[in-house]
Design an enzyme around this catalytic site. Sequence first.
Site, PDB file in Angstrom:
ATOM      1  N   LYS A  52      56.071   8.399  78.443  1.00  0.00           N
ATOM      2  CA  LYS A  52      54.997   8.519  79.448  1.00  0.00           C
ATOM      3  C   LYS A  52      54.497   7.127  79.837  1.00  0.00           C
ATOM      4  O   LYS A  52      54.293   6.832  81.009  1.00  0.00           O
ATOM      5  CB  LYS A  52      53.846   9.363  78.889  1.00  0.00           C
ATOM      6  CG  LYS A  52      54.210  10.835  78.731  1.00  0.00           C
ATOM      7  CD  LYS A  52      53.206  11.592  77.885  1.00  0.00           C
ATOM      8  CE  LYS A  52      53.721  13.007  77.620  1.00  0.00           C
ATOM      9  NZ  LYS A  52      52.905  13.752  76.666  1.00  0.00           N
ATOM     10  N   GLN A  96      47.832  13.549  72.877  1.00  0.00           N
ATOM     11  CA  GLN A  96      49.171  14.018  72.524  1.00  0.00           C
ATOM     12  C   GLN A  96      49.087  15.056  71.405  1.00  0.00           C
ATOM     13  O   GLN A  96      48.463  14.821  70.370  1.00  0.00           O
ATOM     14  CB  GLN A  96      50.041  12.822  72.085  1.00  0.00           C
ATOM     15  CG  GLN A  96      51.486  13.185  71.792  1.00  0.00           C
ATOM     16  CD  GLN A  96      52.232  13.718  73.016  1.00  0.00           C
ATOM     17  OE1 GLN A  96      52.156  13.147  74.099  1.00  0.00           O
ATOM     18  NE2 GLN A  96      52.937  14.825  72.838  1.00  0.00           N
ATOM     19  N   ASP A 119      46.238  16.946  81.689  1.00  0.00           N
ATOM     20  CA  ASP A 119      47.119  18.005  81.188  1.00  0.00           C
ATOM     21  C   ASP A 119      46.728  19.359  81.784  1.00  0.00           C
ATOM     22  O   ASP A 119      47.503  20.315  81.703  1.00  0.00           O
ATOM     23  CB  ASP A 119      47.004  18.097  79.656  1.00  0.00           C
ATOM     24  CG  ASP A 119      48.216  17.506  78.953  1.00  0.00           C
ATOM     25  OD1 ASP A 119      49.264  17.373  79.606  1.00  0.00           O
ATOM     26  OD2 ASP A 119      48.108  17.199  77.754  1.00  0.00           O
TER      27      ASP A 119
END
Length: 283
Positions: A52, A96, A119
């Site tokens: 990422k 994460q 997200d």
Amino acid sequence: MTKIISGTDLANKLRAEIKEEATILQQKGIIPTLAVVLVGDNKASKSYVNSKHKACLENNINSVKIELDENISTASLLNEIEKLNNDSEVHGILVQLPLPKHIDAEQILNAVSPQKDVDGFHPINVGKLVIGEAKLIPCTPLGILEMIKSTGDEIDGKLALIIGRSNIVGKPISTLLLQNNATVITAHSKTKNLDSLLEQADIIVSCVGSAHFLTGEKKVKETVTIIDVGNNYKDGKLVGDVNLEEFMEKVAYISPVPGGVGPLTITMLMRNTLTATYDLLEK
Ligand code: NAP
């Protein structure tokens, strides 16, 4: 003839657009910034975070890695999230997963500001998605929608069969397709007569997580579009839920694994970082 929907090609095209937008923002002195919080030493998580980070930097999006000790308490982690929420130079925050077992993951995800929740997992953003007002939508479903749209076929009025009902893929892609005027059936492990649903579907999205769950023996329409979300390992190889070879020349469009949905997920994370940046600038 079956056409392969290359997620890699589509991701490259979308990344070029993202890079151009990010460059324009940078020229105006606005540096779109994603903060990724990584707790502990999980190897797979580290590798995801690095991918990422690299993708962001390649596309003129600033990426900040916040690496925290495995033994951090929930309270200290909440404190870190709060600092990022209040940092006007940070536009997107991603925690994460998975988090270490002693941490209350739900409490942490709910602490991320909904405006920075790239997200799209915050309950406020989930609710907004259901009522059609979401700005930040989970990345994998957003990528799946881009893939379906890339075929150029109308979604309106099509029968979409989603196999899987997880909060991160199955439910949000069902909602997105419904908003795009598909007639949606969301199947799951208790669904009866899946074979007859497969025969009727114009769009099939498989997010089961079982290697070659769909084989060429299944009857499907010749005009169907199949999107394979599965990431499974078989004989040491990454394979999808769909045995692609067995559907070649039997369907209109099909996405491969690898090189399908995967590359789009990170692309949509960058898209969401830009969306969050624009949104915060408006405030
Ligand atoms: P999940 O939470 O395990 O959900 C799997 C779903 O499949 C569940 O809803 C389950 O039904 C359903 N299911 C299981 N067996 C079935 C059967 N025989 N018939 C019909 N439905 C069945 O998985 P997930 O997190 O959604 O992920 C799914 C797959 O996508 C995994 O391989 C994952 O690695 C992959 N993935 C890829 C990306 C990417 O970026 N490429 C991103 C996310 C996920 P129940 O609800 O009844 O149990």
